[in-house]
Write a protein that holds these residues in place. Structure first.
Motif, short mmCIF file in Angstrom:
data_model
loop_
_atom_site.label_atom_id
_atom_site.label_comp_id
_atom_site.label_asym_id
_atom_site.label_seq_id
_atom_site.Cartn_x
_atom_site.Cartn_y
_atom_site.Cartn_z
N PRO A 11 0.78 -1.24 0.00
CA PRO A 11 0.00 0.00 0.00
C PRO A 11 0.81 1.28 0.00
O PRO A 11 0.35 2.31 -0.49
N ARG A 12 2.02 1.25 0.55
CA ARG A 12 2.82 2.48 0.63
C ARG A 12 3.65 2.74 -0.62
O ARG A 12 4.21 3.82 -0.77
N SER A 144 0.34 6.98 -3.45
CA SER A 144 0.63 5.60 -3.09
C SER A 144 -0.46 4.69 -3.65
O SER A 144 -1.53 5.14 -4.06
N ARG A 145 -0.20 3.42 -3.64
CA ARG A 145 -1.19 2.45 -4.11
C ARG A 145 -2.45 2.49 -3.24
O ARG A 145 -3.55 2.30 -3.75
N ALA A 146 -2.29 2.75 -1.96
CA ALA A 146 -3.45 2.84 -1.07
C ALA A 146 -4.35 4.02 -1.47
O ALA A 146 -5.58 3.91 -1.49
N GLU A 147 -3.72 5.15 -1.80
CA GLU A 147 -4.48 6.33 -2.21
C GLU A 147 -5.24 6.05 -3.51
O GLU A 147 -6.41 6.41 -3.66
#
Length: 202
Positions: A11-12, A144-147
């Motif tokens: 995620p980061r 980031s991938r989470a965003e």
């Protein structure tokens, strides 16, 4: 966004343009076909991400500058919002929002992408980190991938469960504000420069 298998998400990690192209095409145009005339100087046809980059470019969701897709470059808030707004069929609304003007017809100046960032805010495409303001992202900051996952998840809800948002943003097709003297207009235009930026308490 299963780029690393079923059990690893990272995620980061910053989300690259090639991985985002894959995610947005699979989410909104999984059956779309490639344009044989679109090629990239920095992404080979044999690359597994080529198809998605080709389709995202063909549909106008993403761009290629001077024939370069820049596949490993991170996406920004602006990139993600632009692709999703267009994938939701709201590009016309964003373009009309860019024409914000006063009642006497004076166009107000703003930064490129104003309409896209405005709709992204209204649709809730930006992840809200309140009260951790230091985590908020500016329009041109890498995500980031989470965003990105949060933005795509929200867009999916709009597409499948909350289609009313598409009609609600129609009001932004014609943004008219009252006539104002030049000094006031300059203050308003200064404020318009920061649409899409996170709110900062002061």
């Amino acid at each position: 966004m299963r780029d690393f298998g079923m059990r690893v998400f990272k995620p980061r990690n910053l989300e690259s343009r090639r991985r985002f192209a894959r995610a947005v095409v699979l989410a909104f145009a999984p059956k779309a076909t490639m344009d044989p005339g679109i090629r990239f100087r920095d992404l080979k046809r044999s690359d597994s991400h080529f198809r998605f980059a080709n389709i995202a470019t063909k549909l106008g969701w993403m761009g290629a500058k001077n024939g370069r897709f820049r596949p490993t470059k991170p996406v920004t808030t602006m990139h993600v919002h632009r692709a999703i707004v267009r994938a939701l069929g709201l590009a016309g609304v964003a373009r009309r929002a860019d024409r914000i003007h006063t009642a006497d017809g004076t166009r107000l100046r703003h930064r490129v992408g104003f309409g896209t960032l405005l709709l992204g805010r209204v649709l809730g495409l930006r992840r809200n980190h309140e009260p951790s303001e230091y985590l908020e992202r500016l329009p041109h900051e890498p995500l980031s991938r989470a965003e990105v996952a949060a933005s795509l998840s929200r867009a999916h809800r709009i597409e499948t469960e909350e289609p009313c948002y598409r009609t609600e943003v129609d009001e932004y097709k014609n943004i008219t504000v009252g006539a104002m003297p030049p000094r006031v207009r300059r203050a308003v235009e200064f404020g318009l420069r920061f649409v899409g930026h996170p709110y900062v308490y002061a």
